[in-house]
Design an enzyme around this catalytic site. Structure first.
Site, PDB file in Angstrom:
ATOM      1  N   ALA A  37      -3.980   7.588  -0.018  1.00  0.00           N
ATOM      2  CA  ALA A  37      -4.208   9.016  -0.275  1.00  0.00           C
ATOM      3  C   ALA A  37      -3.137   9.864   0.387  1.00  0.00           C
ATOM      4  O   ALA A  37      -2.560   9.482   1.404  1.00  0.00           O
ATOM      5  CB  ALA A  37      -5.590   9.419   0.228  1.00  0.00           C
ATOM      6  N   GLY A  94      -5.539   3.379  -1.108  1.00  0.00           N
ATOM      7  CA  GLY A  94      -5.404   3.542  -2.544  1.00  0.00           C
ATOM      8  C   GLY A  94      -4.200   2.815  -3.103  1.00  0.00           C
ATOM      9  O   GLY A  94      -4.189   2.396  -4.270  1.00  0.00           O
ATOM     10  N   GLU A 105      -5.384  -0.614  -3.683  1.00  0.00           N
ATOM     11  CA  GLU A 105      -6.264  -0.595  -4.848  1.00  0.00           C
ATOM     12  C   GLU A 105      -5.451  -0.491  -6.141  1.00  0.00           C
ATOM     13  O   GLU A 105      -5.783  -1.110  -7.155  1.00  0.00           O
ATOM     14  CB  GLU A 105      -7.250   0.568  -4.744  1.00  0.00           C
ATOM     15  CG  GLU A 105      -8.272   0.363  -3.625  1.00  0.00           C
ATOM     16  CD  GLU A 105      -9.196   1.546  -3.427  1.00  0.00           C
ATOM     17  OE1 GLU A 105     -10.411   1.377  -3.571  1.00  0.00           O
ATOM     18  OE2 GLU A 105      -8.681   2.639  -3.128  1.00  0.00           O
ATOM     19  N   GLU A 153      -9.588   2.108   4.929  1.00  0.00           N
ATOM     20  CA  GLU A 153     -10.412   3.309   4.798  1.00  0.00           C
ATOM     21  C   GLU A 153     -11.539   3.392   5.821  1.00  0.00           C
ATOM     22  O   GLU A 153     -11.944   4.488   6.227  1.00  0.00           O
ATOM     23  CB  GLU A 153     -11.015   3.378   3.395  1.00  0.00           C
ATOM     24  CG  GLU A 153     -10.047   3.784   2.305  1.00  0.00           C
ATOM     25  CD  GLU A 153      -9.281   2.613   1.714  1.00  0.00           C
ATOM     26  OE1 GLU A 153      -8.612   2.783   0.693  1.00  0.00           O
ATOM     27  OE2 GLU A 153      -9.330   1.499   2.304  1.00  0.00           O
TER      28      GLU A 153
END
Length: 705
Positions: A62, A103, A106, A126
């Site tokens: 992020a 992210g 991911e 996270e």
């Protein structure tokens, strides 16, 4: 500037995330990626896609610059974009380099194949922000890496090397060379996969790595039990486990819905707010308003340490661990030999646990030189004194160093309480004197309280703050006062714990409450670990300075003195506030309880039941109140700096954000009113500080101060 740059390598489309410095997945990047996926899916001239990051890394997750800001309504979340990416019939290959975290990881898992370069860190951290991977990480990672590995990575938040990722099956191919070599290998893989004509291997549809859990129904309960101690008080780690468990019994769409539900319950909770605060506080602490970022620093290529006891030896290890040659000076050879032997023993213990190689130990020991000749410090760039905590001793030493050390050498004191300005008066160069309060054990604890004196030069401050990072420490700049930030506040915490024992609580009661709150141990176990004789000597010195009797205010050391009079100094003597049959585990001791009850009787205090709420409030509210005084006096630059000191120096739970942020979550009106009640019941030392009262009356928090 385009947030996603597209170029062609034959019939392969290469997409580069372009959001420096870490290619964070801000909304422009997501918007660009979403558009590119939609466009390329129907492009007849494109057979495959390679996804990478511009600059020094793939993607660190992020974009923290967008935390707390609104996203345009037309920009989709990462999860549906990854669903579309993974659903493409054309092979999608991730060319990973530098970092793929959060992210970014991911995003890589949403690709069909992953090529990775050297010296890369990968993971899903996270949980360290009080949340969980919210874009499919909890669903795709167990399908790719296996359930046990996914649990360990997601719940710990640990970043792993490319080699460990390859062994776990997270990465399909390792490549040597620079970023372009990784991209070339990824393009070749994309061409090979496209030519094979087989359906893409989609992470979300894999089930082969899930059998481990299906064949072992007790796996998740066993994992929860194993993590209970390190996850106590937190919600995010348990939510992570629930999501991974859901991946073993739900299809991808259902699992993603479950993950989203868990994510939304976490993201705005106090736990996540606290951990985000901690994240930003650790970055803010390096900013010194009156010391410009471009201030020139002094080179620290060699260091000297005076004293080779527990602190001196630990500090020597810190410099050696950072690759800085260090000269250790002691007054006599026997003390020096014992200190060097202790350093070697500490390193050897780390080697025996597999956390350090013998070659690395030998290299670090080779950087440490011992001597009894103070003149050996003449050429060092910085000297840190770690001698007995006595002003006269330290001033004598600094006068000696002033005559030996070269011009421009930094003279640092490791004092934990004493006046750095007075120490500096022993030299003709007070601008070169600074406090570097390493926390014990120095080779383990991450905090460095860097104490600026009234005359400390800006370049000395800049050098030491930068050096903190080089040494692997979190440096916090503080001002001069007795105990600085950490120990000054600690005094309030320990004082009330001692008073509570006199009034009716027992050490194990107070330690239980504080441990359940999230502290690594309670105040009495902490004193036993540090050594009760340390505080005992300080109290005796203060009493001598006051003419042989405690001050007129209530004395908090009555029971502690009796404990020490019996030689119960803590773990090192096998007995302290607790008994230590195995040398480490505290056990309540009837002898201590008898001393406490007798002391209460002698003091004329009728013992009473003390509630857990009172224990928590009496221990922590005065600590916060002292933090307010420190902030008001300018000893700390920011309330968040105080939080960093307490998180890294004393183990204040990160999921509570540090004492000042925690106070804001409680409400300063509540704390001020409670302290006013305590002031009436206990004494004037409980009076709320002017800053605390002001903020409470205005409905503000320390974050507003």
């Amino acid at each position: 500037m385009s947030a996603v740059i597209e170029e062609r390598r034959g019939r392969v489309a290469l997409l580069r995330l372009n959001n420096p410095p870490v290619n964070g997945l801000g909304w422009p990047v997501r918007e660009g990626l979403d558009a590119a996926v939609g466009r390329l899916s129907d492009d007849p001239d494109v057979d495959a896609i390679v996804l990478t990051g511009n600059g020094r890394m793939f993607c660190a997750g992020a974009d923290i610059r967008e935390f707390g800001t609104a996203t345009p309504e037309h920009v989709r979340r990462l999860t549906p974009i990854l669903d579309d990416l993974e659903g493409l019939d054309k092979p999608v290959v991730a060319a990973i380099h530098g970092v793929a975290a959060g992210g970014g990881m991911e995003l890589a898992l949403g690709c069909h194949y992953r090529v990775c370069g050297p010296k890369t860190k990968l993971g899903l951290p996270e949980v360290t922000l009080g949340i969980l991977p919210g874009a499919g990480g909890t669903q795709r990672m167990p399908r790719v890496a296996g359930v046990s590995k996914a649990l360990e990575l997601i719940v710990s938040g640990r970043l792993i090397s490319e080699k460990e990722a390859f062994e776990a099956g997270i990465v399909d191919e390792l490549v040597e060379g620079d970023v372009e070599a990784v991209i070339d290998a990824a393009v070749a893989a994309a061409e090979r996969l496209a030519a094979a004509g087989e359906p893409p291997r989609r992470s979300g549809q894999r089930t082969d790595r899930l059998h481990e859990a299906k064949d072992n129904p007790g796996l998740f309960d066993a994992f929860r039990e194993s993590m209970a101690k390190r996850a106590r008080g937190m919600n995010a780690p348990y939510a992570c486990v629930r999501c991974v468990e859901a991946a073993t019994r739900l299809d991808l769409a259902e699992g993603l819905a479950f993950e989203r539900q868990e994510f939304e319950q976490l993201v705005n909770a106090v736990e996540a707010q606290s951990m985000r605060h901690a994240f930003f506080a650790e970055r803010e602490v390096a900013k010194i308003p009156d010391v410009p970022k471009d201030t020139a620093t002094r080179p620290i290529q060699t260091a000297g340490i005076v004293g080779c006891g527990t602190m001196g030896g630990g500090i020597a290890m810190v410099f050696a661990n950072a690759g800085i040659p260090v000269m250790v000076v002691e007054n006599d050879q026997a003390a020096l030999d014992a200190g060097i032997a202790k350093i070697a023993k500490n390193y050897a213990a780390t080697v025996s646990k597999g956390r350090l190689t013998q070659a690395a130990m030998d290299q670090r020991m080779g950087l440490i030189t011992g001597t009894t000749d103070f003149l050996s410090l003449a050429a060092t760039d910085m000297v840190v004194e770690a001698v007995f905590e006595d002003m006269a001793v330290k001033k004598e030493l600094f006068a000696k160093l002033d005559g030996i050390c070269k011009p421009g050498a930094i003279l640092a004191t490791n004092t934990s309480t004493l006046d750095v300005d007075e120490i500096a008066t022993a030299t003709k160069r007070p601008q070169d004197v600074i406090g570097t309060h390493f926390f014990s054990p120095a080779n383990v604890m991450r905090l460095m309280e860097n104490v600026r004196g009234a005359k400390t030069a800006d370049d000395v401050i800049a050098t030491v703050m930068g050096l903190s990072k080089t040494l692997g420490k979190v440096g916090v700049l503080v001002g001069v006062c007795h105990g600085f930030v950490g120990n000054r506040m600690l005094h309030q915490y320990l004082r009330e714990a001692m008073f509570l024992v006199e009034e009716g609580a027992l050490p194990q009661d107070i330690d239980r409450v504080m441990y359940d709150f999230g502290m690594p141990m309670g105040p009495f176990a902490m004193c036993d670990l540090a050594g009760n004789d340390v505080g005992w000597r300080v109290r005796q010195e203060q009493i001598r300075a006051q003419g042989g009797k405690p001050s007129n205010t209530r004395y908090s050391g009555t029971v502690a003195d009796k404990i020490c009079d019996l030689g119960r100094f803590g773990q090192k003597t096998g007995k302290g506030w607790f008994a230590y049959a195995d040398g480490r585990t505290p056990q309540p001791d009837p002898e201590v309880e008898a001393i406490i009850v007798q002391t209460s009787k002698e003091l004329g205090i009728a013992r009473r039941a003390v509630s857990d709420d009172e224990i928590l409030e009496r221990c922590l509210y005065p600590l916060v109140n002292e933090g307010a005084k420190i902030l008001d006096e300018g000893i700390a630059l920011r309330a968040s700096d105080i939080d960093v000191v307490w998180m890294h120096g004393y183990g204040f739970p990160r999921f509570r954000g540090g004492p000042m942020f925690w106070a804001d979550t409680v409400g300063l009106k509540t704390i001020a009113a409670t302290l006013q009640r305590f002031e009436k019941d206990q004494g004037p030392w409980m009076a709320p500080s002017p800053l605390l009262l002001k903020l409470a009356e205005e409905g503000k928090g320390f974050g507003d101060a």
